[in-house]
Design a protein around this motif. Structure first.
Motif, short mmCIF file in Angstrom:
data_model
loop_
_atom_site.label_atom_id
_atom_site.label_comp_id
_atom_site.label_asym_id
_atom_site.label_seq_id
_atom_site.Cartn_x
_atom_site.Cartn_y
_atom_site.Cartn_z
N VAL A 1 0.88 -1.16 0.00
CA VAL A 1 0.00 0.00 0.00
C VAL A 1 0.92 1.22 0.00
O VAL A 1 1.54 1.54 1.02
CB VAL A 1 -0.91 0.02 1.24
CG1 VAL A 1 -1.84 1.23 1.19
CG2 VAL A 1 -1.71 -1.27 1.35
N PRO A 2 1.07 1.89 -1.14
CA PRO A 2 2.05 2.99 -1.26
C PRO A 2 1.80 4.11 -0.26
O PRO A 2 0.65 4.35 0.15
CB PRO A 2 1.86 3.48 -2.70
CG PRO A 2 1.21 2.34 -3.41
CD PRO A 2 0.34 1.66 -2.40
N ALA A 3 2.86 4.80 0.11
CA ALA A 3 2.74 5.92 1.05
C ALA A 3 1.81 6.99 0.51
O ALA A 3 1.07 7.63 1.27
CB ALA A 3 4.12 6.50 1.32
N ALA A 4 1.82 7.18 -0.80
CA ALA A 4 0.92 8.18 -1.40
C ALA A 4 -0.54 7.83 -1.16
O ALA A 4 -1.37 8.71 -0.88
CB ALA A 4 1.20 8.28 -2.90
N ALA A 5 -0.86 6.55 -1.23
CA ALA A 5 -2.23 6.11 -0.97
C ALA A 5 -2.61 6.32 0.50
O ALA A 5 -3.75 6.68 0.82
CB ALA A 5 -2.38 4.65 -1.35
N LEU A 6 -1.64 6.11 1.38
CA LEU A 6 -1.89 6.34 2.81
C LEU A 6 -2.20 7.81 3.07
O LEU A 6 -3.10 8.14 3.86
CB LEU A 6 -0.68 5.90 3.63
CG LEU A 6 -0.37 4.41 3.67
CD1 LEU A 6 0.94 4.17 4.43
CD2 LEU A 6 -1.50 3.62 4.31
N ARG A 7 -1.46 8.69 2.42
CA ARG A 7 -1.69 10.13 2.62
C ARG A 7 -3.08 10.53 2.14
O ARG A 7 -3.76 11.33 2.80
CB ARG A 7 -0.61 10.94 1.90
CG ARG A 7 0.74 10.92 2.62
CD ARG A 7 1.71 11.92 2.02
NE ARG A 7 2.23 11.44 0.75
CZ ARG A 7 3.33 10.71 0.62
NH1 ARG A 7 4.02 10.36 1.70
NH2 ARG A 7 3.75 10.31 -0.56
N VAL A 8 -3.50 9.98 1.03
CA VAL A 8 -4.85 10.28 0.53
C VAL A 8 -5.91 9.75 1.48
O VAL A 8 -6.86 10.45 1.84
CB VAL A 8 -5.04 9.67 -0.88
CG1 VAL A 8 -6.51 9.79 -1.31
CG2 VAL A 8 -4.14 10.36 -1.89
N LEU A 9 -5.75 8.51 1.94
CA LEU A 9 -6.72 7.89 2.85
C LEU A 9 -6.81 8.63 4.18
O LEU A 9 -7.90 8.76 4.75
CB LEU A 9 -6.34 6.43 3.11
CG LEU A 9 -6.78 5.40 2.08
CD1 LEU A 9 -6.21 4.04 2.43
CD2 LEU A 9 -8.31 5.33 2.00
#
Length: 296
Positions: A229-237
């Motif tokens: 789960v990419p860090a970019a996806a975590l930031r969006v979530l």
């Protein structure tokens, strides 16, 4: 009598078990929602269904108690949140304990707790710590890392259902984990050992990366693969999920914090001070989980 708040949860159950083994009378306070009350408890345990949002419930819970262990948390509960449990609930209970002349409060906290912490959970823990320090009661603050058993459960559930082990971010950032068994042991030690009175202690078991945990899980299971789960996806979530799932937003925010590398801490000095408290190994936790079967 020792009051264990959150005594039906993962850590609370371990604390209660050790206290009973030591011959201690225990009172458990919990809502009985996220973790239902057991139908039958061992002798020496009193069950109290109570809400940390209620002054009356908090006063009833601490009445007649010599010690208090605050092991409740709203971080990983979908219908709760850290502000009502880890901050406001903790503060309300500490004040009730001081008024009832409880002799010692052990407050479970988290490495990184600070008024300016990067995530709300750590800021809430800092507020609870401040309340304990200023209570006038003897206290011990036990800062732990992420619970090892809880993280492994999060990783193994998708493996069993989808054949994948989730790894958040790059998987290369070090994170210090604390085993439930180790955390419970230091809590019970704090209740009886003056060397742990009126101080903060950070207690870890292992520092591992997400990749190392995934490798251990996959090696034991003998099948599956990593799902990143990419860090970019975590930031969006962490932002987008707040309106419909504050829980998911909290988890994503914690993942971003761990990716920064600051979720790792040095625990060697503390463990050297109390060498008789054992370290629970990663393989031992994997074997005792019973969820992964045997490797092939």
């Amino acid at each position: 009598m020792i009051l264990v708040v959150g005594g039906t949860g993962r850590l609370g159950r371990a604390v209660v078990s050790l206290l009973l083994a030591a011959g201690q009378q225990v009172r458990i306070m919990a809502r009985g929602k996220s973790q239902p009350f057991p139908r039958k408890m061992s002798d020496g345990v009193e069950l109290l269904r109570g809400d940390l949002g209620s002054d009356a419930d908090c006063q009833q819970a601490v009445a007649g108690c010599d010690g208090l262990v605050f092991a409740a948390s709203g971080f990983g509960v979908k219908d709760s949140n850290p502000r009502t449990v880890d901050r406001d609930g903790a503060i309300r209970l500490v004040r009730a304990a001081a008024a009832a002349e409880v002799k010692h409060v052990v407050m479970m906290s988290m490495h990184g707790a600070a008024a300016d912490g990067p995530i709300d959970f750590l800021r809430c823990k800092a507020a609870a710590e401040d309340a304990v320090r200023s209570s006038g009661v003897h206290w011990t603050i036990v800062r732990i890392g992420a619970l090892l058993e809880q993280r492994l459960e999060t990783m193994t559930a998708p493996l069993e259902s989808k054949g994948k082990v989730p790894v958040f971010g790059s998987g290369s950032a070090p994170v210090t984990y604390t085993s439930v068994r180790d955390a419970a042991a230091v809590v019970v030690r704090a209740l009886r050992d003056p060397a742990l009175r009126d101080r903060v202690i950070e207690w870890g078991s292992h520092t591992l990366t997400g990749n190392q945990l995934a490798e251990a899980v996959l090696a034991r299971a003998g099948h599956g693969k990593v799902q990143r789960v990419p860090a970019a996806a975590l930031r969006v979530l962490s932002v987008a999920a707040k309106p419909f799932s504050p829980f998911l937003a909290r988890v994503a925010g914690a993942g971003i914090w761990e990716e920064s590398g600051t979720a790792a801490f040095e625990f060697g000095l503390a463990r050297a001070e109390f060498p008789d408290i054992p370290v629970t190994g990663l393989q031992q936790v994997l074997e005792e989980s019973g969820a992964l079967g045997t490797s092939t």
